[in-house]
Design a protein around this motif. Structure first.
Motif, PDB file in Angstrom:
ATOM      1  N   ALA A  43       0.830  -1.206   0.000  1.00 40.29           N
ATOM      2  CA  ALA A  43       0.000   0.000   0.000  1.00 40.29           C
ATOM      3  C   ALA A  43       0.867   1.259   0.000  1.00 40.29           C
ATOM      4  O   ALA A  43       0.564   2.237  -0.696  1.00 40.29           O
ATOM      5  CB  ALA A  43      -0.931  -0.009   1.207  1.00 40.29           C
ATOM      6  N   MET A  44       1.956   1.226   0.766  1.00 46.74           N
ATOM      7  CA  MET A  44       2.850   2.376   0.803  1.00 46.74           C
ATOM      8  C   MET A  44       3.515   2.595  -0.556  1.00 46.74           C
ATOM      9  O   MET A  44       3.658   3.729  -1.013  1.00 46.74           O
ATOM     10  CB  MET A  44       3.915   2.166   1.889  1.00 46.74           C
ATOM     11  N   LEU A  45       3.902   1.514  -1.221  1.00 47.35           N
ATOM     12  CA  LEU A  45       4.506   1.645  -2.541  1.00 47.35           C
ATOM     13  C   LEU A  45       3.504   2.188  -3.561  1.00 47.35           C
ATOM     14  O   LEU A  45       3.853   3.021  -4.399  1.00 47.35           O
ATOM     15  CB  LEU A  45       5.061   0.299  -3.009  1.00 47.35           C
ATOM     16  N   LEU A  46       2.269   1.720  -3.497  1.00 55.57           N
ATOM     17  CA  LEU A  46       1.234   2.248  -4.398  1.00 55.57           C
ATOM     18  C   LEU A  46       1.002   3.735  -4.156  1.00 55.57           C
ATOM     19  O   LEU A  46       0.847   4.512  -5.098  1.00 55.57           O
ATOM     20  CB  LEU A  46      -0.069   1.473  -4.231  1.00 55.57           C
ATOM     21  N   TRP A  47       0.962   4.138  -2.895  1.00 55.71           N
ATOM     22  CA  TRP A  47       0.786   5.547  -2.557  1.00 55.71           C
ATOM     23  C   TRP A  47       1.971   6.373  -3.068  1.00 55.71           C
ATOM     24  O   TRP A  47       1.796   7.479  -3.577  1.00 55.71           O
ATOM     25  CB  TRP A  47       0.608   5.713  -1.060  1.00 55.71           C
ATOM     26  N   ALA A  48       3.173   5.830  -2.969  1.00 57.29           N
ATOM     27  CA  ALA A  48       4.367   6.569  -3.371  1.00 57.29           C
ATOM     28  C   ALA A  48       4.427   6.792  -4.881  1.00 57.29           C
ATOM     29  O   ALA A  48       4.917   7.830  -5.336  1.00 57.29           O
ATOM     30  CB  ALA A  48       5.627   5.846  -2.894  1.00 57.29           C
ATOM     31  N   VAL A  49       3.955   5.830  -5.672  1.00 57.95           N
ATOM     32  CA  VAL A  49       4.020   5.983  -7.130  1.00 57.95           C
ATOM     33  C   VAL A  49       2.723   6.525  -7.730  1.00 57.95           C
ATOM     34  O   VAL A  49       2.693   6.832  -8.920  1.00 57.95           O
ATOM     35  CB  VAL A  49       4.412   4.660  -7.831  1.00 57.95           C
ATOM     36  N   PHE A 105       4.403  11.814   3.091  1.00 59.57           N
ATOM     37  CA  PHE A 105       4.104  13.217   2.819  1.00 59.57           C
ATOM     38  C   PHE A 105       4.529  13.698   1.434  1.00 59.57           C
ATOM     39  O   PHE A 105       3.902  14.605   0.892  1.00 59.57           O
ATOM     40  CB  PHE A 105       4.730  14.102   3.910  1.00 59.57           C
ATOM     41  N   MET A 106       5.555  13.128   0.840  1.00 61.54           N
ATOM     42  CA  MET A 106       5.965  13.565  -0.499  1.00 61.54           C
ATOM     43  C   MET A 106       4.903  13.254  -1.545  1.00 61.54           C
ATOM     44  O   MET A 106       4.613  14.116  -2.396  1.00 61.54           O
ATOM     45  CB  MET A 106       7.311  12.947  -0.880  1.00 61.54           C
ATOM     46  N   PRO A 107       4.262  12.074  -1.546  1.00 68.75           N
ATOM     47  CA  PRO A 107       3.186  11.866  -2.532  1.00 68.75           C
ATOM     48  C   PRO A 107       2.027  12.849  -2.348  1.00 68.75           C
ATOM     49  O   PRO A 107       1.425  13.279  -3.341  1.00 68.75           O
ATOM     50  CB  PRO A 107       2.730  10.430  -2.276  1.00 68.75           C
ATOM     51  N   LEU A 108       1.744  13.223  -1.092  1.00 74.21           N
ATOM     52  CA  LEU A 108       0.695  14.223  -0.862  1.00 74.21           C
ATOM     53  C   LEU A 108       1.089  15.541  -1.509  1.00 74.21           C
ATOM     54  O   LEU A 108       0.281  16.170  -2.217  1.00 74.21           O
ATOM     55  CB  LEU A 108       0.467  14.395   0.640  1.00 74.21           C
ATOM     56  N   TRP A 109       2.337  15.969  -1.305  1.00 73.92           N
ATOM     57  CA  TRP A 109       2.815  17.200  -1.928  1.00 73.92           C
ATOM     58  C   TRP A 109       2.780  17.071  -3.451  1.00 73.92           C
ATOM     59  O   TRP A 109       2.383  18.011  -4.151  1.00 73.92           O
ATOM     60  CB  TRP A 109       4.236  17.505  -1.456  1.00 73.92           C
ATOM     61  N   GLN A 110       3.182  15.918  -3.968  1.00 72.02           N
ATOM     62  CA  GLN A 110       3.192  15.726  -5.410  1.00 72.02           C
ATOM     63  C   GLN A 110       1.774  15.772  -5.994  1.00 72.02           C
ATOM     64  O   GLN A 110       1.568  16.334  -7.066  1.00 72.02           O
ATOM     65  CB  GLN A 110       3.857  14.406  -5.779  1.00 72.02           C
ATOM     66  N   TRP A 111       0.807  15.195  -5.280  1.00 71.70           N
ATOM     67  CA  TRP A 111      -0.573  15.260  -5.761  1.00 71.70           C
ATOM     68  C   TRP A 111      -1.077  16.701  -5.779  1.00 71.70           C
ATOM     69  O   TRP A 111      -1.729  17.126  -6.743  1.00 71.70           O
ATOM     70  CB  TRP A 111      -1.496  14.398  -4.902  1.00 71.70           C
TER      71      TRP A 111
END
Length: 135
Positions: A43-49, A105-111
């Motif tokens: 799940a963490m990997l899916l969130w990250a990509v 937090f980086m994927p949140l910023w990226q989104w």
């Protein structure tokens, strides 16, 4: 025209997964990776990509407007590079016990950055669309 962006985003996604697996080290026995542990890691990997996949899909929507696509491609490249630099920094430069939080937090910023970039590209499309002739 769009192929280089897809290849670049896929390369960033592969690098993100690689860095995440390096930080998690499921092969080293630091943590108990039973079924639940693997599900959390997945799940963490899916969130990250997910932001990278979202950018790839959004690029397809903008292919009808060359200027908006170029703006999006440049912005998407910057967003992806900033994310990858943050991941590498947390994994290899500033090693800390809380370094894994960058994958939250980086994927949140990226989104958020991708949504903002999409709004800018939408405005570029409106600005550059053909206008009917005035009499």
């Amino acid at each position: 025209m769009m192929r280089w962006l897809r290849v670049f985003l896929v390369a960033c996604a592969v690098a993100t997964v690689g860095v995440a697996l390096w930080m998690a080290r499921p092969w080293a026995g630091y943590a108990s990776y039973d079924a639940t542990g693997w599900q959390v890691l997945g799940a963490m990997l899916l969130w990250a990509v997910s932001p990278l996949a979202g950018m790839a899909l959004a690029a397809r929507l903008l292919r009808g407007s060359p200027l908006a696509w170029r703006v999006f491609a440049a912005g998407a490249a910057v967003i992806a590079i900033v994310g990858l630099v943050a991941y590498v920094d947390a994994a290899f430069v500033h090693i800390d016990a809380q370094g894994g939080l960058v994958f939250v937090f980086m994927p949140l910023w990226q989104w958020l950055a991708t949504i903002g970039l999409g709004l800018v590209c939408g405005l570029v499309r409106l600005w550059k669309r053909p206008r009917p002739p005035t009499a």
